[in-house]
Every structure is written in structure tokens, then in C-alpha cells.
Design an enzyme around this catalytic site. Sequence first.
Site: not given
Ligand code: PGA
Ligand code: ZN
Length: 412
Positions: A42, A154, A162-163, A204, A240, A285, A312, A337, A365-367, A388
Site C-alpha cells: 500500500s 495485506h 489494514q492493521e 505482516e 492503520d 495511522e 504514513d 520507512k 517495516h514494509r509489508s 511497527k
Molecule cells: P506497506 O504497509 O508496507 O504495504 O505500505 C505498511 C503500512 O501501511 O504501514
Molecule cells: Zn501505513
Amino acid sequence: MSKIASVDALEILDSRGMPTLQVTLTTDEGVIATASVPSGASTGKKEACELRDHDPKRYGGKGVLQAVANVCGPLFQAVSGLCIFEQEAIDQRMIQLDGTKNKSRLGANAILGISLAAARAAAMTKKIPLYRYLGKEEPLLPCPMINVINGGRHADNSLEVQEFLFRTVGAPSFAEGLRWSAELFQILKGLLKERGEATSVGDEGGFAPNLASTEAACELLLLTREKAGFSSREVTLALDLAASEFYDEIARRYVGRKSKFSRTPQEQVAYLKNLVENYPIDSLEDGLAEGDWEGWRLCTKELGQRIQLIGDDLFVTHKAILQEGIREKVANAILIKPNQVGTLTETLECIHYAQENGYATVISHRSGETEDSFIADLAVATRAGQIKTGSVCRSERIAKYNRLLTIEKEIA
Ligand code: PGA
Ligand code: ZN
């Protein structure tokens, strides 16, 4: 002495089985350091460019052989002979050679690989841990944000958010926070099993059940916390939303892709406010989309004094965008990131700028991840305060947590 003597790169796989880069840098003194580059799903529109081959015959076009060639050819030529301790000069040379705003000519993935490997080689040359080399102040262990339920892009489930994360804000140490998280994770697994829900995990490492709604997921996390015996002072919830993923820029509406809803930015803010009122959520987020600054401003006005609002996709680790955000009173925290911007120097500048301006920093991190734990050292060195890096499951996530355990013991 301590000069860059050679740089090599290899196309390896990330945690999703997608190709990414591993860069190996050697100094004239024979120090060899390796670093790997993660990749997101994302992604924010303004992220630095991840160079892909677009050759349909390899990895569905996702190969990174051109980035590998750029590391071994022009980028190596640019940094060859530079002193390993001159991180800024190394990064600057690569930025200049690339010459584009978003590193699209040579690839931010190629540039970041060298940038991170250089820092690691420098720490190794000094015979000090990476977190000591990267940080000028006393190291500080971060509070983890543990992503226990995955949705959005994800996971192939019903959840739009997403999270869903636990924050062990009351833990007396990193190790205790991690233990609490692991216990919460196991209890959540048991609860999902009892309900006949899937306990398979998403990208993740969080579970990816087909729960009915965001609220149902929050309820389940509250029950998990209660069963685990933690209070609201010890463990809080965070989300998130990755809202850029479900924002229609033309209609200027938030439109569900997995569930049916359509909200104006004002309604989205009201929805977020309602969630915060009903659940012990103290961090949101990307509750609004990266293109919806008006929505962000309103959200910050309504919730910014009460909870953490992390940008983000909104800031993509770019100091200039963060500057604009601070001016416009948008968000009060930033996700960091390194691959969103493409060099260590720019990442550090962004972190410091956020900290100087009272914005909280969360290293992320990243996914799509690798076993490289660079961000663990980065979080400690910069005193970011939070990290995170996924659930307490899947080795590419655990690698970072285990590295933090080691660091905590070392500095005790
Ligand atoms: P991504 O997701 O690494 O797929 O961008 C992580 C996030 O959105 O925090
Ligand atoms: Zn994010």
C-alpha cells in the site's frame, strides 16, 4: 583508509516471494557488510521510485535486475573510493547521479541498498554496534506496535482496515512488552479458533479472519486484552486504516472495497471520532487519504489533542512534505520507512526534523520484508520511541524484535 572498494548486488526474495535487492559492500580494509531492501504493497504516491524491470517473462514484471546492474555499475562508480564514515557524501553522490526528484532513473531500491550497507560497514569498521554508530545520544528501546489482525491490501479477507495493533504502552521494558504481545497473540488465536475463524496469517503476520466489521475486530481485541489480564493503562489499541487505498479522489469520498460504505471526508472524520470514543484506541495511522489534506486538517483539529495521528502515505518519510504538514497543522506523528525516501541521510533528517517539531516518530517495516533488522538499530539509535514491525509471527518480523531483545540486553 576505510574507503568503499567494491559494491555488489543480488536479486533475492522478500517475505512475499517478490524479488528485491541485497547489496554487499566491501571496504579497502576488507570489511564486508550486507543490507537488504524491503518493499510495500500500500504505497504512497509520492514515495521514491522502486525500480522494477517490467519484463513480463520474469516475476510478472517485478524483477529488479536493472536495479542490480545500477548498483554494480553507475552507483558503484559514484561512491567508489569514498570514506565509509561520510554517509552524507555517499548518499549525496548517489542522489546527484540519479538526478531525478524521486530517484526513478537509478532506483530508490538500488540507492537505499548501498546507503544502508555503507552505514553497516562503517559500524563494523569502528567495531561498534550499528545503533551506537547511527545515534549520537543514549540509545532508547522503542515501544512496539504489534499488528495482530491484518486486513486491507495485506489479507484476502473482509476487513477494510489494514492493521489492528496492540501497543504495550505500560510495559516496563521492551522484553516485557514483547512477552505481553506474544501472550496476547496466542490468546487471540484461541478466541478465533473457538469462533471457527481462520487462524492463517496475512502479510505482516497478523491473523486474517473474516470478521464482520472494524468494530467486531476491535471488540475481539478488547476481549483478548481482558482474557490476558491487561488493563487499559498497560495495553491500548491502534489502527492503520491505510485510507488512501479506499479514497476516490474524483468523488472525494471514502468508498469501501470490501464492505459497503461511502463517506465524505467530514463523515470519515466523524467515523474515526466515533471509533476513538467507543474503543481504547490511542493511535490512528492514515485515517484519511494522502490526497485529502482538508480531511486531515479537520481530523487533527478534532482528535489531535487526544490521540496519536500518524501520517504514513501522507508524509512518505519526506522532510519537505512533513514541513508542509507541520505548517498546516496536519497529524502529530510520522511513520518512518527508509525505502519511502531512498537514503539513510534523508531518513535521519526526516526523523530529526519531526522530533524537533514535537511530532512522534514510529520506525516501520514494509509489508514485503527480508530478514535484515536494520530498522531495529535505527529505532534505538534515533530514540524514535516506537516501532511497527508486524506481528509476533513470521521470521522476517521476529528478526527485528529479536534484534531489539539483544540490544536491550547489551545496553542494560
Ligand atoms: P506497506 O504497509 O508496507 O504495504 O505500505 C505498511 C503500512 O501501511 O504501514
Ligand atoms: Zn501505513
